[in-house]
Structures are given as structure tokens and as C-alpha cells.
Design an enzyme around this catalytic site. Structure first.
Site: not given
Ligand code: MUC
Ligand code: MG
Length: 373
Positions: A165, A196, A222, A247, A271
């Protein structure tokens, strides 16, 4: 079984990260874990954890507010009482509004103690594991394209991860597109990469950037827009070919239901912290599954305790979009005696009672802030 809660202690534990972790809203050099020890009658100790990202950069709870909510409001509600399972515990905690991250640490600690008392893993208390092995991706977030490519290649060669990611949104869209597409093309078709944005774009930017990412092989994006703009998130999910992963916009089962009711047809990043614990997050999973919304196991960059709590929950549902439970690997040290082993692109759950961890309390105290706990 008398599992009366006798005491609850909460520490703030600061552990540096192995490298700066750059997100659209903050660069992390350290992670703060709110660690909970719940002592129950019979000598059963349960451990829980809540983390967030960059103080108040990710959401409305900070490590300090988590500890304060636990010490001042939640622990006094629970201590001296006996609960037959996580649902009555959650019902008791409803006397405190919000503060799901704090509640997640307490629900985790309770499940760990209950599992130890009943000699079953937490996954059994949550309905039973469908699998003992979960895939784990890694987030590339050094901020430097060449460093990210080198990091990914090394992890692929070691066999530790097979999917990645990327955190974007802090720089201009042109720079982000160049960065992401260079990494994707260096890693090749067989390695899935998703991005993301952590809410950094407006709708116009998302409409321009996501199709260009998709054309370059990035099939999932994301939280591109503000979590309150559920009309925009929904429209993106309906109009674009890329999967939109919600998210920040999906916390508990109610926000999940609201998003689906609005017409959202992407996927949900689950989460435990957002939902209020490993049992509560499964309500979000079940709402999503009923609507045909795909699931992804998300992290708040927890250490081993929070990561294992999440993995126990994830093992009980089908996560067609995989998981990102790599948090412990981002930290320079661990407060458990036997860290998780990440290999072959994933991790295996041991089947030991409770969470399956032992905490090194000397190390915990070494890293704990002096808050009088
Ligand atoms: C998020 O916003 O997803 C999850 C993996 C990462 O590197 O940051 C988190 C937060
Ligand atoms: Mg995220």
C-alpha cells in the site's frame, strides 16, 4: 466462572519507528500505544491495546484521551463487576459515549483474560477461526520513490510481503501519480499495490486522479475524500472502475450501514479501534457481508497486542481484500516476549489461549511514559 474484574491499569508506551512513516496528514517517527492490563479474579490477566496515528491526526481520540477515558470513566464502570462475554461488557461501556479506541483496548483485554480462563483462543470467543493464516501487506511510506522500490524489492525477495500500500496525498497530484506509477511499474503486474489518500483530495481531484491510477494498474483507492462526504465517496464507488476502500468513513456498524444505505458499493477497511473492539468490529463485517460489500483488515499501526487482537477477529470472517496487519514490523522494539513471525506474505495464529502473548513487563515499564500508572 468468576471472572470479576479486579483492576485495570493503563500505560502510554512510546516506541520509535524503524523509519519515518509519511502519511498525507503527518509523518510518524514514533508510535504511542495505550496498553491495558485487566486483572481478573482467579489470577487471569488480560492485555489490550489502543493506538492512533500522529496524536489527533487520524481521528478524534489521542493516546492521552484514550488513557484519560479509561482511567477516569471506563475503569470505574467495570472494576468490581463480572461479565459473561464481550456483549454485556460493551453494553456496560455504553454509559460512556464514543471513545471507541479506549473501549477497544478494554474489550481486547477482557477477551484475552476470558480466553485464558476458558483455555481457548480469542478467535473461538468471536465465533471460531475459518483460517489460521492471514495475508499481510506492507505500506511503503518513506516518501522517496527509489527508496520505496528498493524496500519493496527486498521484502519480496525475503518472502515477507507480496502486496503493498502507498500513502499519498501530501504532495501535488502530478507528483503522487509519478511516484505511484513508477513504483507499480517497477514491481510489475503480479504485485498488487493500492493507495491510501487519508482524505486529502476533493471530489474533482479524485475524479481526475483515480482513473489515471487505475490505468496504471492501481485497482483500489482508500479514503480519497473527507470522511464526512459520504455522497462523494458513494458516487466515486459507483462511477469509477477502481474499488473505493472506505476507511475513516466507516467506524462502527451504524456508519457502515449508513454508507451502504446511501448506495456505497466499494469495500470497507475494518479496524477494531474504530468499532470499539474485536467483537464489535464483527458487527460491521456482518452488515457489509449482508450487502455484498467486500472487506479488508485494517490497522491503526498497532503493536503486537492490538495486531493479534485484530487477527483473531479477521480469522473469523472472509476478507477478500486481504489485511495490512504489519504494525509490529514498523516499530524498533516489542513489549511481548515472542513477536509474531511474518513470512510467506502472511502470518500464522498459534491457537494458544487468549491472544496468545506474554508481555515483558520490564520492557513495558522501560518504554512507558511516567504518568503515575
Ligand atoms: C490508514 O489510514 O490506513 C494503515 C497502514 C498505514 O500505513 O497507515 C495506516 C492508517
Ligand atoms: Mg487508511
Amino acid at each position: 466462572m468468576d471472572l470479576t474484574i479486579e483492576s485495570i491499569t493503563c500505560w502510554l508506551v512510546d516506541i520509535p519507528t524503524i523509519r519515518p512513516h509519511k502519511l498525507s496528514m503527518v509523518t510518524m517517527g514514533c508510535q504511542t500505544m495505550a496498553i491495558v492490563k485487566m486483572r481478573c479474579a482467579g489470577g487471569f490477566d488480560g492485555w489490550g491495546e489502543a493506538t492512533t496515528i500522529g496524536g489527533l491526526s487520524y481521528g478524534a481520540e489521542s493516546p492521552e484521551s484514550i488513557k484519560s477515558a479509561i482511567d477516569t470513566y471506563l475503569a470505574p464502570l467495570l472494576v468490581g463487576n463480572t461479565f459473561s462475554g464481550p456483549q454485556p461488557l460493551a453494553a456496560a461501556m455504553q454509559a460512556v459515549k464514543g471513545n471507541n479506541f479506549a473501549k477497544s483496548a478494554l474489550e481486547t483485554a477482557f477477551l484475552d483474560a476470558l480466553g485464558k480462563a476458558l483455555k481457548v483462543p480469542v478467535s473461538t470467543l468471536l465465533g471460531g477461526a475459518l483460517t489460521d493464516t492471514l495475508p499481510i501487506l506492507w505500506t511503503l511510506a518513506s516518501g522517496d520513490t527509489q527508496k520505496d522500490i528498493a524496500e519493496a524489492r527486498q521484502l519480496i525477495e525475503e518472502g515477507r510481503h507480496r502486496a503493498f500500500k502507498l500513502k499519498i496525498g501530501a504532495r501535488s497530484v502530478q507528483e503522487d501519480l509519478r511516484h505511484v506509477l513508477a513504483i507499480k511499474s517497477a514491481l510489475g503486474e503480479a504485485i498488487p499495490v493500492h493507495v491510501d489518500v487519508n482524505q486529502a483530495w476533493d471530489m474533482a481531484t479524485a475524479l481526475e486522479a483515480i482513473p489515471r491510477l487505475y490505468a496504471g494498474g492501481i485497482t483500489m483507492c482508500e479514503q480519497p475524500v473527507d470522511c464526512r462526504e459520504i455522497h462523494h465517496l458513494t458516487a466515486l464507488s459507483q462511477r469509477l472502475s477502481a474499488t473505493i476502500l472506505a476507511d475513516e468513513a466507516v467506524t462502527d456498524h451504524r456508519s457502515g450501514f449508513a454508507l451502504i444505505n446511501h448506495g456505497f458499493c466499494g469495500a470497507f477497511a475494518l479496524k477494531i479501534a474504530k468499532a470499539g473492539g474485536p467483537a464489535q468490529v464483527l458487527k460491521v463485517a456482518h452488515v457489509a457481508q449482508s450487502a455484498g460489500v467486500e472487506l479488508y483488515g485494517g490497522t491503526m499501526l498497532e503493536g503486537t497486542i492490538g495486531t493479534l487482537a485484530s487477527l483473531h477477529a479477521w480469522s473469523t470472517v472472509k476478507l477478500s481484500r486481504g489485511t495490512e496487519m504489519f504494525g509490529p514490523l514498523l516499530l524498533k522494539d516489542d513489549i511481548v516476549t515472542r513477536p509474531l513471525e511474518f513470512r510467506d506474505g502472511g502470518v500464522r495464529l498459534s491457537g494458544a489461549p487468549g491472544l496468545g502473548i506474554d508481555v515483558d513487563e520490564d520492557k513495558l515499564r522501560h518504554y512507558a511514559r511516567n504518568t503515575g500508572a
